[in-house]
Design an enzyme around this catalytic site. Structure first.
Site, PDB file in Angstrom:
ATOM      1  N   ILE A 159      55.546  69.271  52.200  1.00  0.00           N
ATOM      2  CA  ILE A 159      56.444  68.655  52.761  1.00  0.00           C
ATOM      3  C   ILE A 159      57.782  69.191  52.796  1.00  0.00           C
ATOM      4  CG2 ILE A 159      57.647  66.297  53.111  1.00  0.00           C
ATOM      5  CD1 ILE A 159      55.081  64.875  52.363  1.00  0.00           C
ATOM      6  N   THR A 245      62.174  60.473  50.016  1.00  0.00           N
ATOM      7  CA  THR A 245      61.106  60.214  50.897  1.00  0.00           C
ATOM      8  C   THR A 245      59.789  60.674  49.870  1.00  0.00           C
ATOM      9  OG1 THR A 245      60.727  62.258  51.688  1.00  0.00           O
ATOM     10  CG2 THR A 245      61.927  60.491  52.988  1.00  0.00           C
ATOM     11  N   ALA A 246      59.727  60.701  48.561  1.00  0.00           N
ATOM     12  CA  ALA A 246      58.581  61.152  47.881  1.00  0.00           C
ATOM     13  C   ALA A 246      57.990  59.833  47.230  1.00  0.00           C
ATOM     14  CB  ALA A 246      59.240  62.020  46.539  1.00  0.00           C
ATOM     15  N   ASP A 271      62.956  56.034  51.702  1.00  0.00           N
ATOM     16  CA  ASP A 271      61.874  55.649  52.374  1.00  0.00           C
ATOM     17  C   ASP A 271      60.910  54.868  51.406  1.00  0.00           C
ATOM     18  OD1 ASP A 271      60.163  55.194  54.841  1.00  0.00           O
ATOM     19  OD2 ASP A 271      58.812  56.750  53.791  1.00  0.00           O
ATOM     20  N   GLU A 276      57.290  48.447  45.463  1.00  0.00           N
ATOM     21  CA  GLU A 276      56.963  48.107  46.689  1.00  0.00           C
ATOM     22  C   GLU A 276      55.723  47.246  46.643  1.00  0.00           C
ATOM     23  OE1 GLU A 276      56.100  51.641  49.098  1.00  0.00           O
ATOM     24  OE2 GLU A 276      57.910  52.582  48.394  1.00  0.00           O
ATOM     25  N   HIS A 294      59.046  52.830  53.865  1.00  0.00           N
ATOM     26  CA  HIS A 294      57.749  53.713  53.569  1.00  0.00           C
ATOM     27  C   HIS A 294      57.097  54.080  54.771  1.00  0.00           C
ATOM     28  CE1 HIS A 294      54.925  55.067  50.132  1.00  0.00           C
ATOM     29  NE2 HIS A 294      54.856  55.798  51.113  1.00  0.00           N
ATOM     30  N   ILE A 295      57.716  54.660  55.862  1.00  0.00           N
ATOM     31  CA  ILE A 295      57.148  55.020  57.033  1.00  0.00           C
ATOM     32  C   ILE A 295      57.003  56.472  57.271  1.00  0.00           C
ATOM     33  CG2 ILE A 295      57.744  52.877  58.129  1.00  0.00           C
ATOM     34  CD1 ILE A 295      60.177  54.330  59.336  1.00  0.00           C
ATOM     35  N   GLY A 296      57.142  57.273  55.994  1.00  0.00           N
ATOM     36  CA  GLY A 296      57.096  58.860  56.236  1.00  0.00           C
ATOM     37  C   GLY A 296      56.004  59.263  57.081  1.00  0.00           C
ATOM     38  N   ALA A 297      55.011  58.767  56.954  1.00  0.00           N
ATOM     39  CA  ALA A 297      53.509  59.284  57.466  1.00  0.00           C
ATOM     40  C   ALA A 297      53.242  58.475  58.474  1.00  0.00           C
ATOM     41  CB  ALA A 297      52.595  59.420  56.593  1.00  0.00           C
TER      42      ALA A 297
HETATM   43  N1  NAD Z   1      57.262  58.716  52.531  1.00  0.00           N
HETATM   44  C1  NAD Z   1      55.912  58.808  52.869  1.00  0.00           C
HETATM   45  O1  NAD Z   1      55.412  58.190  53.514  1.00  0.00           O
HETATM   46  C2  NAD Z   1      55.185  60.058  52.128  1.00  0.00           C
HETATM   47  C3  NAD Z   1      54.083  60.699  52.802  1.00  0.00           C
HETATM   48  C4  NAD Z   1      53.343  61.538  52.240  1.00  0.00           C
HETATM   49  C5  NAD Z   1      53.590  62.001  51.016  1.00  0.00           C
HETATM   50  N2  NAD Z   1      54.707  61.400  50.288  1.00  0.00           N
HETATM   51  C6  NAD Z   1      55.199  61.784  49.124  1.00  0.00           C
HETATM   52  O2  NAD Z   1      55.588  63.283  49.146  1.00  0.00           O
HETATM   53  C7  NAD Z   1      55.085  63.990  47.978  1.00  0.00           C
HETATM   54  C8  NAD Z   1      55.029  65.532  48.177  1.00  0.00           C
HETATM   55  O3  NAD Z   1      53.789  65.757  49.081  1.00  0.00           O
HETATM   56  P1  NAD Z   1      53.491  67.159  49.298  1.00  0.00           P
HETATM   57  O4  NAD Z   1      52.445  67.022  50.478  1.00  0.00           O
HETATM   58  O5  NAD Z   1      54.527  68.131  49.830  1.00  0.00           O
HETATM   59  O6  NAD Z   1      52.927  67.779  47.974  1.00  0.00           O
HETATM   60  P2  NAD Z   1      52.544  69.330  47.368  1.00  0.00           P
HETATM   61  O7  NAD Z   1      51.726  68.881  46.406  1.00  0.00           O
HETATM   62  O8  NAD Z   1      52.321  69.926  48.691  1.00  0.00           O
HETATM   63  O9  NAD Z   1      54.120  69.447  46.988  1.00  0.00           O
HETATM   64  C9  NAD Z   1      54.647  69.033  45.817  1.00  0.00           C
HETATM   65  C10 NAD Z   1      55.427  70.107  45.061  1.00  0.00           C
HETATM   66  O10 NAD Z   1      56.450  69.421  44.193  1.00  0.00           O
HETATM   67  C11 NAD Z   1      56.273  70.423  43.111  1.00  0.00           C
HETATM   68  N3  NAD Z   1      56.664  69.574  41.753  1.00  0.00           N
HETATM   69  C12 NAD Z   1      55.906  68.748  41.210  1.00  0.00           C
HETATM   70  N4  NAD Z   1      56.648  68.425  40.156  1.00  0.00           N
HETATM   71  C13 NAD Z   1      57.889  68.437  40.151  1.00  0.00           C
HETATM   72  C14 NAD Z   1      59.052  68.643  39.453  1.00  0.00           C
HETATM   73  N5  NAD Z   1      59.143  67.788  38.365  1.00  0.00           N
HETATM   74  N6  NAD Z   1      60.073  69.364  39.673  1.00  0.00           N
HETATM   75  C15 NAD Z   1      60.150  70.238  40.829  1.00  0.00           C
HETATM   76  N7  NAD Z   1      59.034  70.461  41.376  1.00  0.00           N
HETATM   77  C16 NAD Z   1      57.940  69.817  41.054  1.00  0.00           C
HETATM   78  C17 NAD Z   1      54.861  70.979  42.777  1.00  0.00           C
HETATM   79  O11 NAD Z   1      54.947  72.249  42.292  1.00  0.00           O
HETATM   80  C18 NAD Z   1      54.538  71.115  44.417  1.00  0.00           C
HETATM   81  O12 NAD Z   1      54.928  72.584  44.697  1.00  0.00           O
HETATM   82  C19 NAD Z   1      53.672  63.263  47.547  1.00  0.00           C
HETATM   83  O13 NAD Z   1      53.220  63.270  46.279  1.00  0.00           O
HETATM   84  C20 NAD Z   1      54.155  61.880  47.936  1.00  0.00           C
HETATM   85  O14 NAD Z   1      54.512  61.218  46.830  1.00  0.00           O
HETATM   86  C21 NAD Z   1      55.606  60.385  50.832  1.00  0.00           C
END
Ligand code: NAD
Length: 324
Positions: A159, A245-246, A271, A276, A294-297
């Site tokens: 993301i 949005t994490a 988000d 929640e 929480h509508i990111g996806a």
């Molecule tokens: N808002 C939403 O609806 C929604 C939808 C999908 C995902 N997400 C969130 O987004 C997050 C990321 O998704 P992604 O597919 O990019 O994951 P990903 O695994 O591809 O990337 C996550 C990155 O974060 C890094 N990381 C982990 N801990 C860290 C820290 N403390 N400091 C710096 N970097 C760190 C990892 O090394 C990795 O490169 C998901 O885990 C989820 O929590 C939210």
């Protein structure tokens, strides 16, 4: 008897139809968490599909001996006790790449909103737009452009990298911070032409000091700690904004509220929330927050891809288990 699949947080109509064509019986009515184990047992469900709302923790897994597969439509697996499921020979599958573009687009939507105070104007225009048009115009006319600004991305995985591509398309400079280097350049396709744009990894403290906007894309941390807390917010550039949005709590909510009240952070977008589906009221009432539930996806395109990917995984799992 056909195999029963229950998608407790829903699944796309196309995926449901494909699974039914493959001979599965699929139900999608949401069952409240406290009644779910009883429902799964009564209906002899073998495959449970969830998104982020339903939890498949140890208690549910132990209470449902008929479960054979758990599928998560989306990225994070923090709502599933994966190790416990696997210890009981229940594989857990997810669809990590399907929603990256949709989350990235929501980040950019929030960033534009924060730059032009759309989140504030939208709250006030319906009630005050006629009587106080000039006052509202005066209040919200000091906007900013994204072009030329620096976006600091914390967590540069799927993301984070898609968010970078969109930000670059808006003319922003991107820097990132991650636990390990994930990229030194990104491929962008503009009008059918491929461009490779270098990206720079910097230590988190430097990123916070240099960025006009910060966006978080880290997973839930094993120790549950916030990645951005009071100390980190204190390092941000005056006037900077932050988007989360994490996961709820990836930015400490108390520290964020303080930083907004004191003006150290100009505005923020959320988000995702701690607790929640009942986020705290003082957050929701804070005027300098752009908010989404929480509508990111949650786009048609992402949910279509999530459904397609889950179908492939369920069919592959069935083939593997039938053969062995
Ligand atoms: N808002 C939403 O609806 C929604 C939808 C999908 C995902 N997400 C969130 O987004 C997050 C990321 O998704 P992604 O597919 O990019 O994951 P990903 O695994 O591809 O990337 C996550 C990155 O974060 C890094 N990381 C982990 N801990 C860290 C820290 N403390 N400091 C710096 N970097 C760190 C990892 O090394 C990795 O490169 C998901 O885990 C989820 O929590 C939210």
């Amino acid at each position: 008897m056909t195999m029963r699949i229950h998608a407790n947080d829903g699944i796309s109509a196309a995926a449901k139809a494909r699974l039914e064509e493959e001979g599965f019986t699929v139900t999608t009515d949401h069952v409240p968490q406290e009644q779910l184990a009883q429902y799964l047992n009564k209906e002899k469900v073998e495959v449970l599909l969830v998104r982020s709302a339903t939890k498949a923790r140890r208690d549910l897994i132990d209470a449902c001996p008929g479960l054979k597969l758990i599928g998560r439509g989306g990225v994070g697996l923090d709502n599933i006790d994966v190790a416990h499921a696997r210890s009981k020979n229940i594989p857990v599958v997810n669809t990590p790449a399907s929603s990256s573009i949709s989350v990235a687009e929501l980040v950019i939507a929030h960033l534009f909103s924060l730059m032009r105070s759309l989140h504030k104007a939208n709250r006030r225009m319906p009630a005050e737009g006629r009587a106080k048009f000039k006052e509202l115009k005066k209040e919200y006319e000091k906007g900013f452009e994204l072009r030329g600004k620096t976006l600091g991305i914390v967590g540069f995985g799927r993301i984070g990298q898609w968010t970078a591509r969109y930000a670059m398309g808006c003319g922003m400079t991107v820097i990132y911070s991650d636990s390990h280097a994930t990229a030194d350049a990104l491929d962008l396709t503009v009008g059918g032409v491929n461009v490779r744009v270098p990206v720079k990894m910097v230590p988190l403290d430097d990123l916070l000091k240099q960025s006009d906007a910060v966006s978080l894309h880290v997973p839930a941390q094993n120790d549950g700690r916030a990645v951005i807390g009071k100390r980190e917010l204190g390092l941000m550039k005056p006037g900077a904004v932050i988007v989360n949005t994490a996961r709820g709590g990836s930015v400490d909510e108390d520290a964020l509220l303080d930083a907004l009240k004191e003006g150290r952070v100009r505005a923020a977008a959320l988000d995702v929330f701690v607790n929640e589906p009942e986020p705290r009221e003082d957050l929701l009432a804070q005027p300098n927050l752009s908010l989404s539930p929480h509508i990111g996806a949650a786009t048609a395109e992402a949910q279509g891809r999530v459904g397609d990917e889950l179908v492939e995984r369920i069919i592959a799992w069935r083939s593997a288990t039938t053969v062995s």
